[in-house]
Motif scaffolding. Structure first.
Motif, short mmCIF file in Angstrom:
data_model
loop_
_atom_site.label_atom_id
_atom_site.label_comp_id
_atom_site.label_asym_id
_atom_site.label_seq_id
_atom_site.Cartn_x
_atom_site.Cartn_y
_atom_site.Cartn_z
N ASN A 178 0.74 3.12 10.30
CA ASN A 178 0.16 2.98 11.41
C ASN A 178 0.91 1.58 12.12
O ASN A 178 1.37 0.63 11.20
CB ASN A 178 -1.14 2.78 11.59
N ARG A 179 0.96 1.28 13.29
CA ARG A 179 1.55 0.12 13.90
C ARG A 179 0.51 -0.11 14.99
O ARG A 179 0.00 0.60 15.78
CB ARG A 179 3.09 0.42 14.17
N LEU A 180 0.48 -1.46 14.94
CA LEU A 180 -0.59 -2.27 15.89
C LEU A 180 0.21 -3.27 16.63
O LEU A 180 1.21 -3.81 16.09
CB LEU A 180 -1.74 -2.77 15.17
N LEU A 206 -1.35 -8.24 14.53
CA LEU A 206 -1.77 -7.37 13.45
C LEU A 206 -0.46 -6.76 12.83
O LEU A 206 -0.21 -6.57 11.74
CB LEU A 206 -3.00 -6.52 13.67
N SER A 243 0.23 -4.19 11.64
CA SER A 243 -0.28 -2.94 10.91
C SER A 243 -1.37 -3.32 9.91
O SER A 243 -1.53 -4.34 9.76
CB SER A 243 0.74 -2.24 9.98
N THR A 244 -2.26 -2.32 9.69
CA THR A 244 -3.42 -2.37 8.57
C THR A 244 -2.58 -2.34 7.47
O THR A 244 -3.25 -2.73 6.21
CB THR A 244 -4.58 -1.34 8.87
N CYS A 245 -1.45 -2.12 7.08
CA CYS A 245 -0.82 -2.24 5.74
C CYS A 245 -0.70 -3.35 5.31
O CYS A 245 -0.17 -4.31 5.88
CB CYS A 245 0.68 -1.51 5.82
N VAL A 246 -1.12 -3.51 4.03
CA VAL A 246 -1.14 -4.96 3.29
C VAL A 246 0.13 -4.89 2.45
O VAL A 246 0.52 -5.98 1.83
CB VAL A 246 -2.25 -5.10 2.50
N CYS A 268 -3.58 5.42 -0.70
CA CYS A 268 -3.55 3.91 0.12
C CYS A 268 -4.85 3.35 0.39
O CYS A 268 -5.84 4.05 0.91
CB CYS A 268 -3.13 4.43 1.75
N SER A 306 -5.80 0.76 1.95
CA SER A 306 -6.42 0.33 3.24
C SER A 306 -6.30 1.38 4.48
O SER A 306 -6.37 0.89 5.74
CB SER A 306 -5.28 -0.76 3.92
N LYS A 307 -6.20 2.54 3.96
CA LYS A 307 -6.03 3.60 4.99
C LYS A 307 -5.20 3.48 6.09
O LYS A 307 -5.35 3.55 7.27
CB LYS A 307 -7.69 3.85 5.53
N SER A 308 -4.05 3.20 5.64
CA SER A 308 -2.88 2.71 6.72
C SER A 308 -2.06 4.06 6.88
O SER A 308 -1.09 3.87 7.95
CB SER A 308 -2.07 1.44 6.58
#
Lengths: 168, 666, 279
Positions: free
Chosen positions: B582-584, B588, B590-593, B641, B643-645
């Motif tokens: 996902n991209r925000l 932010l 993305s929620t990707c860490v 995943c 962080s559910k990204s």
């Protein structure tokens, strides 16, 4: 039934030529499922001549347990009293054998042979080899008996003798 | 609110005989968000599709659910119909009311209720569907053919003749396969080599075919249109660019007693060898397992003999990479050896042969130059017994299937024998004669009637040796089970055709399905006989099941057409069922860490690192990105995943959750 | 080395020499045989043919007695007994049959006893000692005859390989003998028809002996009292069916190995055979 009549059982059966129906033919008779052919099977000598040597089973591509089927057919033939004359000495021998086991817990060979002779009225058979057997120490004059003979009585009563009364 | 259209199919009576389809349509019609629900006898038919198209327009539908057969069958049909009506095709879903319901349950209330549930789940899912665009990928118009027998040769030539490049990989030092070992072929008795060798030469000379012999596939990555094949070129120890193929080295090689593979063990070869005189390429390789130099460090006689200095002692295996768009598997088959049969002597009797060995005896290029002679003493056998179904149709031996070619080649063997040994007697023990094929039955009748081959119906229980004869104990079941004993001079077993060695490993490398006997599985037994379940990989010949030459050649041409059809596209359309990170909006992004667990989990190397940079070019964060060309949509990364990204498009967590909740909310 | 021992009826009667040779050989190889107390007949073919429950109960009692005695492994030299015990153990893996048999016996039965034949005992516990203790190499060409009951059904016995077993051949080679590759290793001798159908036994055993004789065997080696008595005691009847009478002796594997280890012919029971043994 899975038999596809390849004949490999018959090809290797040591007594096929002495049988009314060789094993593969017998399987075919059974496959038809008719009473008429079942009667042929039960009244044949094939089921009695089968030695349970299991060559047929070992080679059968379909892994059909013909020896076990023979066991069943023999029981059935006794039950329905459809016995080929060839069965007589064979059944007589087995009965004499089991009498000995029932009474003593073990096989008493002289007793077995005497009992067999009375059953078959074939008194002359094996007279030639008996003395040499005795001389070579192969025959006991008296039976060996196990201590717990009651257990033998019980086993026989609950199995073969039980089955007989049920059949009657 | 959504406006979903629901279309319930009767599938003739396939569904309607057990499911109350009218009730399904009625109840679904009452669901929130469902604007239209009908049932119809054949939804996939032209009128059925028209219903859908018209409903999309009339009600302004924003989602379609078709309750019918498996999506594997008709999802493309219905999605195309939706697209034609102007709806994004990925807003159309199918509920499988046939395979998952009507076919596996009895007619009952509960069956109908299950059908309603299945449709309901899809309605809830479709509400969350998003329009997707299919992915376009380019096609590499070059084919890889694995296996250089007649199947591989035919497929290669056919593809090459359409103007596309072919890479043909063969494990052995020469192409030709089993067909090159055969003597004459049924039902015409034309010489196998005479019809095969011109094709072998054609392969070698074809400008569009690149031939790698003595080579094996190491690995295959990628997907339809875009495969990367790593090929191991085994060290031949001979430089082919300088070698003239004069054969002097072969004559001088002191290691002469190696059983010849080409002669099925009946002849011998040297350590530096060409498998057979008509080999392509006609240049030798050194068999390092048997070569004196590699074994003991001394000899090098071939090097001294070679006028052009072509021997390369230190040559190592080389791994090359080729990019291809399609793969044809043509790895062929093998036959069981005589040692597989305890009842026929565990392979210890020299004059008990396999059918393939008999081919070599009957072949003019064989160890006896075409004369039928006993391997044990060289005598001409006066009595031969052929045993059909040796191992085949024998579940006890683990081979329940019919090997298909044996009836015909056994008739041919008996015929060839009678032609060569006029006073000979041949007996064939058979269970059934399977001679389906053009002129096949006539051929068998010819063997029986004109060549007086004695056909006995029954199997053989045992073969044993006595006084130099082979005693065959068989039976004639047509005579009520009469035992037949033959004192034979030679026994030929039509041993079962089995999958080639290594086929299981190869299938795993290629992600191709295979059956319990390690033959490769076709995608559909009737309608997709040359396709595999992996797009872009096709099958040709006996690697799929035992088959004869005409059938093999037909299948190879079929596979070639499939490859050509694939190459007629400049780019391929792929389902957009791939993972996305996902991209925000900033800050932010993305929620990707950036833990890259997904990278560890991905079996297709589809995870890339994406650097997010500020305006000044400074690195803000590194997050995961999915290469849509490589991603196969397996979903492993989603499970990993933390962080559910990551989500799979078309199967998002949200969609699956909605499906499950539709059941729980009842 | 201590191991349970089930001799069976034949070994105490008409096949005493088998028992004598097993005991003598075990002693020479430092194997202590512990006889199952108050053992009964296994029922042999008779029980098997006449009644299934009886054919399971008799062997089950033997095994139950052995279990009670604390034995874990039992050697059964008689091939018929070995077969009955192994097959019964297999059949009683079926819960219903096991429950029924325990009810008849009124004895606990676990079914975990390891049943081995004499060849397995020699392979497992004798091989090393045999090798070092051979004093009189058995320099004879012989035909190893396995018969049916020792090797079939293979799916249950799981002993040796089918059609052409090798274990007895290996033992004979180990004591300096030569073994024949012959055709009747596992063909039936007529088994339990010895008394009831001597004619058939003569025919079948005749085929076996003829093949061995044709290949100039000096002796036939066996590991089954039924085979031995059919091929030996029935020699008179057999020879009547053959053109040329055959005089090759039929001895037990234990006797052959015993001879190689220097055990006396009398101790091995070799004097008890009908066909004179001069090896």
């Amino acid at each position: 039934m899975r038999c596809y009549q390849c004949g490999k059982c018959t090809a290797g059966c040591v007594l096929a030529s002495d049988m009314n129906y060789p094993p593969s033919y017998l399987m075919r008779l059974l496959q038809t499922g008719t009473r008429q052919n079942m009667d042929k099977v039960l009244a044949s000598n094939s089921i009695w001549l089968c030695l349970n040597c299991e060559n047929c089973l070992g080679r059968c591509p379909m892994e059909i347990d013909i020896p076990k089927m023979m066991d069943y057919l023999r029981t059935q033939a006794i039950k329905e009293n459809k016995l080929h004359p060839d069965s007589k000495p064979i059944i007589a021998f087995h009965r004499s054998f089991l009498d000995s086991v029932r009474n003593t817990g073990r096989l008493y060979e002289i007793g077995l042979v005497l009992s067999y002779k009375f059953r078959t009225f074939n008194f002359l058979q094996d007279l030639a080899i008996a003395p040499s057997m005795y001389l070579k120490g192969k025959l006991h004059l008296l039976p060996e008996k196990i201590k717990d003979r009651r257990s033998m009585k019980r086993i026989f009563a609950q199995t073969i003798e039980n089955a007989k009364t049920v059949n009657k | 609110m959504s406006k979903i259209g629901v279309f319930i199919c009767h599938c003739g009576e396939n569904i309607s005989a057990t499911v109350d389809v009218e009730r399904v349509a009625r109840e679904i019609g009452g669901m929130e968000g469902v604007a239209h629900a009908i049932d119809y006898k054949y939804m996939c038919s032209d009128p059925g599709q028209t219903f859908i198209k018209e409903a999309v327009k009339k009600y302004g539908l924003d989602g379609v659910v078709v309750g019918a057969c498996s999506p594997r069958m008709h999802e493309p049909t219905f999605r195309r119909a939706c697209a034609e009506a102007g709806l994004n095709p990925y807003l159309c879903e199918m509920a499988n009311l046939r395979e998952h319901c009507s076919w596996v349950h009895e007619k009952s209330e509960e069956t109908t209720e299950k059908a309603i549930d299945l449709v309901k789940m899809m309605v809830e899912k479709v509400k969350k569907n998003k329009p997707l665009d299919s992915i376009k990928v380019p096609v590499t118009k070059r084919a890889l053919v694995i296996g250089g027998g007649i199947a591989g040769i035919q497929a290669s030539l056919d593809i090459a003749n359409t103007g596309h490049k072919v890479i043909l990989v063969e494990r052995d030092p020469s192409i030709g396969g089993h067909m090159s070992q055969l003597s004459e072929t049924f039902p015409t008795l034309d010489c196998s080599q005479c019809i095969l060798t011109p094709r072998m030469v054609e392969v070698a000379q074809h400008p569009n075919i690149k031939l790698y012999t003595y080579a094996e596939l190491e690995s295959l990555e990628g997907f339809i249109g875009n495969f990367k094949a790593k090929i191991r070129l085994k060290a031949k120890s001979v430089n082919y660019s300088t070698c003239t193929g004069c054969g002097a080295c072969i004559q001088k090689c002191p290691v002469k007693k190696i059983p010849s593979e080409f002669n099925a063990g009946l002849g011998t070869r040297t350590a530096i060898y060409v498998p057979f005189p008509q080999a392509v390429p006609n240049k030798p390789v050194i068999d390092r397992v048997n070569c004196n130099y590699y074994k003991r460090g001394a000899c090098k006689i071939c090097e001294k003999t070679c006028q052009v200095g072509s021997i390369e002692w230190d040559k190592e295996d080389e791994i090359i990479t080729e990019e291809v768009g399609a793969v044809v598997l043509a790895t062929g088959f093998d036959v069981k050896g005589t040692d597989f049969f305890p009842e026929y002597g565990y392979g210890q009797y020299k004059d008990v042969l396999t059918g393939l060995q008999f081919e070599r005896l009957a072949s003019a290029s064989g160890p006896t130059f075409g004369e039928i002679r006993r391997p044990s003493d060289g005598a001409i056998p006066k009595k031969i017994v052929f045993i059909a179904c040796a191992g085949s149709r024998d579940p006890a031996k683990g081979i329940p299937y019919c090997s298909k070619i044996c009836c015909m080649y056994t008739a041919k063997h008996a015929m060839l024998y009678q032609h060569k040994v006029h006073d000979g007697e041949s007996t064939v023990f058979y269970m059934d004669i399977r001679a389906g094929g053009k002129n096949y039955e006539e051929f068998v009748r010819r063997a029986i009637e004109e060549d007086t081959v004695n056909y006995v119906r029954g199997r053989v229980a045992r073969v044993y040796e006595k006084n130099g004869k082979l005693i065959v104990k068989g039976v004639d079941t047509l005579l009520g089970g009469e035992q037949v004993e033959i004192e034979a001079d030679m026994v030929v077993l039509a041993t079962a055709g089995v999958a080639n060695c290594g086929s299981e490993q190869l299938a795993q490398k290629l992600h191709v399905s295979y059956d319990p006997y390690h033959f490769f599985a076709e995608a559909h037994p009737k309608l997709k006989p040359v396709e595999t379940n992996t797009a872009g990989i096709f099958l040709a010949g006996a690697c799929q099941a035992p088959k004869d030459i005409p059938e093999t050649v037909g299948m190879a041409s079929g596979a070639a057409v499939k490859v050509a059809a694939l190459f007629s596209n400049d780019e391929l359309v792929r389902e957009p069922v791939v993972a996305v990170v996902n991209r925000l909006a900033p800050p932010l992004y993305s929620t990707c860490v950036g833990c890259f667990m997904c990278e560890t989990a991905c079996p297709y190397n589809a995870i890339e690192h994406e650097e997010i940079k500020g305006r000044d070019g400074s690195l803000i964060r590194t997050i995961a990105r999915v290469n849509q060309g490589l991603c196969q949509g397996c979903g492993t990364c989603v499970a990993f995943c933390r962080s559910k990204s990551i989500d799979i498009q078309g199967y998002t967590n949200e969609q699956v959750y909605a499906e499950v909740m539709s059941l729980l909310n009842d | 080395m201590k191991i349970g021992f089930y001799p069976g009826c034949s070994l105490t009667g008409s096949s005493r020499e088998y028992n004598e040779s097993v005991v003598a050989l075990a002693k020479a190889l430092d194997i202590e045989l512990v006889e199952i107390k108050d053992w009964n007949c296994c029922g042999a073919t008779a029980a098997h043919v006449m009644n299934e429950e009886l054919s399971l109960s008799l062997p089950a009692r033997i095994m139950a007695m052995a279990e009670e005695q604390g034995l874990t492994e039992v050697v059964v030299p008689c091939a018929a007994c070995y077969n009955r015990l192994k097959v019964t153990q297999h059949e009683l893996e079926d819960e219903n049959k096991r429950t029924r048999v325990i009810e008849i016996l009124k004895l606990p039965y676990r079914g975990d006893l390891k049943i081995i034949n004499v060849l397995q005992m020699l392979e497992a516990y004798g091989a090393e000692n045999i090798k070092t203790r051979v004093t009189r190499p058995f320099a004879h060409k012989v035909a190893c005859y396995y018969g049916c009951l020792l090797v079939r059904p293979h799916s249950i016995l799981k002993f040796d390989r089918v059609e052409d077993p090798q274990s007895m051949d290996t033992l004979i080679k180990g004591i300096g003998g030569t073994t024949l590759d012959w055709a009747f290793k596992t063909e039936c001798c007529g088994a339990g028809f010895s008394v009831s159908r001597t004619d058939l036994v003569a025919k079948l055993s005749g085929n076996i002996l003829k093949d061995a004789a044709d290949r100039s065997a000096e002796a036939v080696i066996v590991a089954c009292p039924l085979c031995q008595s059919n091929l030996d005691m029935r020699r008179g009847a057999i020879n009547k069916t053959l053109k040329n009478p055959i005089d090759i002796p039929v001895i037990y594997i234990t006797q052959a190995i015993g001879l190689a280890l220097g055990i006396g012919a009398k101790e091995l029971g070799l004097k008890r055979h009908f066909v004179t043994v001069e090896l």
